[in-house]
Every structure is written in C-alpha cells, then in structure tokens.
Design a protein around this motif. Structure first.
Motif, PDB file in Angstrom:
ATOM      1  N   ASP A  27       0.835  -1.200   0.000  1.00 33.01           N
ATOM      2  CA  ASP A  27       0.000   0.000   0.000  1.00 33.01           C
ATOM      3  C   ASP A  27       0.874   1.256   0.000  1.00 33.01           C
ATOM      4  OD1 ASP A  27      -2.390   1.690   0.633  1.00 33.01           O
ATOM      5  OD2 ASP A  27      -1.311   1.918   2.530  1.00 33.01           O
ATOM      6  N   LEU A  28       1.879   1.250   0.876  1.00 32.35           N
ATOM      7  CA  LEU A  28       2.772   2.403   1.003  1.00 32.35           C
ATOM      8  C   LEU A  28       3.552   2.631  -0.289  1.00 32.35           C
ATOM      9  CD1 LEU A  28       3.390   4.246   3.356  1.00 32.35           C
ATOM     10  CD2 LEU A  28       5.116   2.627   4.136  1.00 32.35           C
ATOM     11  N   CYS A  29       4.062   1.545  -0.874  1.00 33.81           N
ATOM     12  CA  CYS A  29       4.849   1.658  -2.114  1.00 33.81           C
ATOM     13  C   CYS A  29       3.996   2.225  -3.233  1.00 33.81           C
ATOM     14  CB  CYS A  29       5.379   0.294  -2.545  1.00 33.81           C
ATOM     15  SG  CYS A  29       6.744  -0.237  -1.538  1.00 33.81           S
TER      16      CYS A  29
ATOM     17  N   ARG B  52       8.354   2.658  -9.350  1.00 31.42           N
ATOM     18  CA  ARG B  52       8.636   1.808  -8.190  1.00 31.42           C
ATOM     19  C   ARG B  52      10.134   1.782  -7.893  1.00 31.42           C
ATOM     20  NH1 ARG B  52       8.576  -4.744  -7.780  1.00 31.42           N
ATOM     21  NH2 ARG B  52       9.399  -4.787  -5.665  1.00 31.42           N
ATOM     22  N   LEU B  53      10.938   1.658  -8.952  1.00 33.89           N
ATOM     23  CA  LEU B  53      12.386   1.579  -8.751  1.00 33.89           C
ATOM     24  C   LEU B  53      12.931   2.897  -8.186  1.00 33.89           C
ATOM     25  CD1 LEU B  53      14.771  -0.381  -9.102  1.00 33.89           C
ATOM     26  CD2 LEU B  53      15.143   0.589 -11.376  1.00 33.89           C
ATOM     27  N   VAL B  54      12.395   4.014  -8.674  1.00 36.24           N
ATOM     28  CA  VAL B  54      12.819   5.326  -8.181  1.00 36.24           C
ATOM     29  C   VAL B  54      12.528   5.445  -6.677  1.00 36.24           C
ATOM     30  CG1 VAL B  54      12.243   7.796  -8.266  1.00 36.24           C
ATOM     31  CG2 VAL B  54      12.693   6.541 -10.385  1.00 36.24           C
ATOM     32  N   VAL B  55      11.331   5.046  -6.288  1.00 39.19           N
ATOM     33  CA  VAL B  55      10.960   5.122  -4.877  1.00 39.19           C
ATOM     34  C   VAL B  55      11.839   4.200  -4.037  1.00 39.19           C
ATOM     35  CG1 VAL B  55       9.138   4.513  -3.237  1.00 39.19           C
ATOM     36  CG2 VAL B  55       8.587   5.873  -5.266  1.00 39.19           C
ATOM     37  N   GLU B  56      12.028   2.985  -4.498  1.00 36.42           N
ATOM     38  CA  GLU B  56      12.833   2.034  -3.716  1.00 36.42           C
ATOM     39  C   GLU B  56      14.284   2.472  -3.617  1.00 36.42           C
ATOM     40  OE1 GLU B  56      10.150  -1.987  -4.524  1.00 36.42           O
ATOM     41  OE2 GLU B  56      12.126  -1.804  -5.447  1.00 36.42           O
ATOM     42  N   ALA B  57      14.803   3.110  -4.677  1.00 36.90           N
ATOM     43  CA  ALA B  57      16.201   3.561  -4.661  1.00 36.90           C
ATOM     44  C   ALA B  57      16.409   4.647  -3.604  1.00 36.90           C
ATOM     45  CB  ALA B  57      16.617   4.077  -6.032  1.00 36.90           C
ATOM     46  N   ILE B  58      15.337   5.347  -3.247  1.00 39.97           N
ATOM     47  CA  ILE B  58      15.442   6.382  -2.218  1.00 39.97           C
ATOM     48  C   ILE B  58      15.105   5.820  -0.832  1.00 39.97           C
ATOM     49  CG2 ILE B  58      14.451   8.574  -1.395  1.00 39.97           C
ATOM     50  CD1 ILE B  58      14.016   9.252  -4.419  1.00 39.97           C
ATOM     51  N   VAL B  59      14.010   5.091  -0.748  1.00 43.29           N
ATOM     52  CA  VAL B  59      13.510   4.666   0.565  1.00 43.29           C
ATOM     53  C   VAL B  59      14.350   3.537   1.176  1.00 43.29           C
ATOM     54  CG1 VAL B  59      11.557   3.642   1.792  1.00 43.29           C
ATOM     55  CG2 VAL B  59      11.145   5.393   0.052  1.00 43.29           C
ATOM     56  N   THR B  60      14.624   2.495   0.387  1.00 46.41           N
ATOM     57  CA  THR B  60      15.238   1.289   0.971  1.00 46.41           C
ATOM     58  C   THR B  60      16.611   1.541   1.591  1.00 46.41           C
ATOM     59  OG1 THR B  60      14.162   0.215  -0.905  1.00 46.41           O
ATOM     60  CG2 THR B  60      15.397  -1.187   0.569  1.00 46.41           C
ATOM     61  N   PRO B  61      17.538   2.236   0.909  1.00 46.97           N
ATOM     62  CA  PRO B  61      18.850   2.424   1.531  1.00 46.97           C
ATOM     63  C   PRO B  61      18.766   3.190   2.854  1.00 46.97           C
ATOM     64  CG  PRO B  61      18.932   3.017  -0.790  1.00 46.97           C
ATOM     65  CD  PRO B  61      17.490   2.817  -0.451  1.00 46.97           C
TER      66      PRO B  61
ATOM     67  N   ILE C  88      22.253   1.212  -4.976  1.00 49.75           N
ATOM     68  CA  ILE C  88      22.138   0.137  -5.977  1.00 49.75           C
ATOM     69  C   ILE C  88      21.844  -1.208  -5.299  1.00 49.75           C
ATOM     70  CG2 ILE C  88      23.415  -1.177  -7.726  1.00 49.75           C
ATOM     71  CD1 ILE C  88      24.953   1.480  -8.308  1.00 49.75           C
ATOM     72  N   VAL C  89      22.608  -1.515  -4.261  1.00 49.22           N
ATOM     73  CA  VAL C  89      22.533  -2.865  -3.676  1.00 49.22           C
ATOM     74  C   VAL C  89      21.255  -3.066  -2.848  1.00 49.22           C
ATOM     75  CG1 VAL C  89      23.632  -4.463  -2.054  1.00 49.22           C
ATOM     76  CG2 VAL C  89      25.040  -3.136  -3.645  1.00 49.22           C
ATOM     77  N   THR C  90      20.943  -2.119  -1.962  1.00 43.28           N
ATOM     78  CA  THR C  90      19.869  -2.352  -0.997  1.00 43.28           C
ATOM     79  C   THR C  90      18.499  -2.576  -1.649  1.00 43.28           C
ATOM     80  OG1 THR C  90      21.120  -0.771   0.316  1.00 43.28           O
ATOM     81  CG2 THR C  90      19.134  -1.627   1.303  1.00 43.28           C
ATOM     82  N   PRO C  91      18.074  -1.738  -2.606  1.00 43.76           N
ATOM     83  CA  PRO C  91      16.740  -1.970  -3.178  1.00 43.76           C
ATOM     84  C   PRO C  91      16.625  -3.342  -3.847  1.00 43.76           C
ATOM     85  CG  PRO C  91      17.568   0.198  -3.816  1.00 43.76           C
ATOM     86  CD  PRO C  91      18.704  -0.527  -3.180  1.00 43.76           C
ATOM     87  N   LEU C  92      17.685  -3.755  -4.545  1.00 40.04           N
ATOM     88  CA  LEU C  92      17.592  -5.016  -5.298  1.00 40.04           C
ATOM     89  C   LEU C  92      17.682  -6.225  -4.370  1.00 40.04           C
ATOM     90  CD1 LEU C  92      19.603  -4.037  -8.496  1.00 40.04           C
ATOM     91  CD2 LEU C  92      17.177  -3.744  -7.986  1.00 40.04           C
ATOM     92  N   MET C  93      18.560  -6.159  -3.360  1.00 39.85           N
ATOM     93  CA  MET C  93      18.646  -7.274  -2.420  1.00 39.85           C
ATOM     94  C   MET C  93      17.361  -7.374  -1.587  1.00 39.85           C
ATOM     95  SD  MET C  93      21.378  -8.710  -3.278  1.00 39.85           S
ATOM     96  CE  MET C  93      22.196  -9.828  -2.138  1.00 39.85           C
ATOM     97  N   THR C  94      16.741  -6.234  -1.305  1.00 39.22           N
ATOM     98  CA  THR C  94      15.475  -6.260  -0.570  1.00 39.22           C
ATOM     99  C   THR C  94      14.390  -6.946  -1.396  1.00 39.22           C
ATOM    100  OG1 THR C  94      16.091  -4.246   0.589  1.00 39.22           O
ATOM    101  CG2 THR C  94      13.754  -4.802   0.592  1.00 39.22           C
TER     102      THR C  94
END
Lengths: 179, 179
Positions: free
Chosen positions: A108-110, A133-142, B139-145
């Motif tokens: 939902d958040l994504c 999705r990739l843009v958001v994950e590249a910022i949020v996940t790290p 690069i690493v964190t979003p893809l490994m997640t």
C-alpha cells in the motif's frame, strides 16, 4: 490503537490477545471485534495508525514531495512505536501472519509513494515511462535500512543527496522502463 | 565450510555445534577449533565462503564493475546457501551474536564495494567527493530487498536500469559529499 500498539510492543504478535487490548483500552471486547474482526486486522490498523497510513505530500514539485515523504518516514521510524514495529519484524518476521501484514502495509505504502513519481511524469517533470517503483525504492530502501538494520541516524543532507542523485539520474535519461 | 553451512541451514546458529560440524566433515574437532577458535569465527568463514568474500570486479569502467558486482550478489542470493543465510537472518537476526556476524560481513562487503566507486573517482570517471557508500547502497539495498524480503526475482534489465539512474545522477552532479 494506542492500546493495541502498546500490547504489540509488550508481547509481540504471536502472544497478542484482543481481550487484553480491550481491557487496556477499557472498552468491551465485542466493540473491538466489531471494527477489527481478526487479530491481523487489529494489528494492521494499529501499525497504520503510527503514521504510515497518512496522505503523501503534494507540493507540486517531485523533489520536495520525495524529500518530505522521506523525512516523514524517517521521523516515524525514530519514534518508540516505529522501533517497536521494527523489533516485531526482526523477532517475528518469519511468522507467516506477521509477514502477510507487513507485505500488505508495504504494498500500500509503495503504491502511494510511486504515485508521487507517476504524477511528476504526467506533469512533465520526469520523463514518461520512468520506473516509478524503482525510483521510490532507490530512495527509501537504503535510508530505511540504515535506520532499522544498522541502527544509524540519517541526516537531512543525506536524504537530499540521495533524492538528488536519483532524480538527476532519471531526468538525464537513466531509468526509463522502455528504452 | 560445506559441513558448517549445511549445519547452519539445518539447525540455525543458536543450536550450531562445532562437534557436529566436525563429525559431518569427518575431521577431528580440534582441527576445526585450531582454524576457527569460536563458533562465530566458523559461521563467519562459512558464510563468506558462499561467495560474498570474493574479489570485486575490476573491468576498468565503473558501470560494468557495478553491474558485475550486482549480478554476482544476486546470483549468490538465489542459491540454496544464499536463501539459507537469509532465513538465518529472519529467524535469528535478533540474536546478538548473529547480528554481530552479519554486521561484520556487511561492513567488509560495503567497504570493498565502495572501493569500486572511489577508484572510479580517482580515475576521473566520477566526480571527486562522490559519496561512495551512498552510491553503493542506492544500488545494492533496493535489489537485495526485492530478492530477500519480497521473494522476487530481479532481472538484468532492472540491475542495469538502477545502475544507470545512480551513475547518471552522480555524473550530472547529484550526490557530492561537499556541495
């Protein structure tokens, strides 16, 4: 919600009992069950209530939308409730019900975060076909990984630096879904 | 290493016994203790042996270095050993010894990955002062997640798209540590 969060933090999900939440909130347990028919529904509502269910920023500019979104996510993560939810994930993340709850919340958040990027594409700020999705994950996940897994603070300069890297990259032609 | 990994996958870290590893490997347990004096040292060596301890690519170009590095990390993650290590993290990540082992492994890996970026800065491919750690994590964190937490496959197009976003962003002036 307060009572459910406190109980989640105290005993975890497996040992969470709706009866205990009702007692703690000083309400009848049938009124709890009426709104949240299952323990999973109650836990989901409680976790959303700490702020991850809130509306996304809409400043008219994708850079400030993403910076605001990230500041808000980091602010929640550093509260006692945010940390309690992370502890829940590390200790009970392997529990299929906890896993399902966290997946639903995350999906939902994504989706709502990706909307910020899609909207920027439609108003011409970002190229059409940007992988939202990739843009958001590249910022949020790290950054969330630094806070949650590494137990580090993330300062505002780092937030802005990462948003700048990713947006600059997308604007200059990186990250198109269709080449 | 094979015997230690198999035991880790079978019983987890808390119940891992060096004696059992020695029996499985058909060696004397004193020879195991001679090389790895503690259970933590044995587990660390075993996890490194699945490939995360290997040398980083050095193709002379940062783009291909980062793509190769990411392909290699994803390839390991999709092996039975890689999945077993992730299971270990989700079920025993809260164990302080497991946490310490994974932090050490991660710190070592991050430092060696950041080297790829630092090297690219010194040969003029990327701006001086690029935040190497942030670039690697973006690069690493979003893809490994996606692989580990979401149980998704990451295709090669996605790897290249993310590397392109981040490098393009850095080359066009995003992500400088000193503005």
């Amino acid at each position: 919600m307060r009572a459910a969060l406190d109980e989640l933090a105290r005993v975890g999900y497996a040992r969470l009992r709706v009866d205990e939440v009702a007692i703690r909130a000083d309400v009848n347990k049938t009124s709890v069950y009426r709104r949240w028919p299952t323990k999973a529904a109650l836990a989901t509502a409680a976790i959303r209530a700490i702020g991850w269910g809130e509306a996304m920023p809409d400043t008219g500019h994708v850079r400030s939308d993403l910076v605001e979104m990230m500041r808000h996510a980091l602010a929640i993560a550093s509260t006692p409730d945010g940390r309690a939810i992370f502890r829940l994930l590390t200790t009970e993340g392997a529990d299929p019900e906890v896993d399902a709850i966290m997946r639903d919340l995350k999906a939902d958040l994504c989706a709502r975060r990706a909307e910020l990027v899609t909207r920027a594409s439609s108003r011409g700020e970002l190229p059409i076909g940007t992988d939202a999705r990739l843009v958001v994950e590249a910022i949020v996940t790290p950054l969330m990984t630094r806070v949650f897994r590494d137990g580090e603070d993330v300062d505002d300069a780092t937030v802005q630096r990462l948003v700048d890297i990713v947006l600059t990259g997308v604007i200059h032609g990186g990250g198109r879904l269709v080449a």
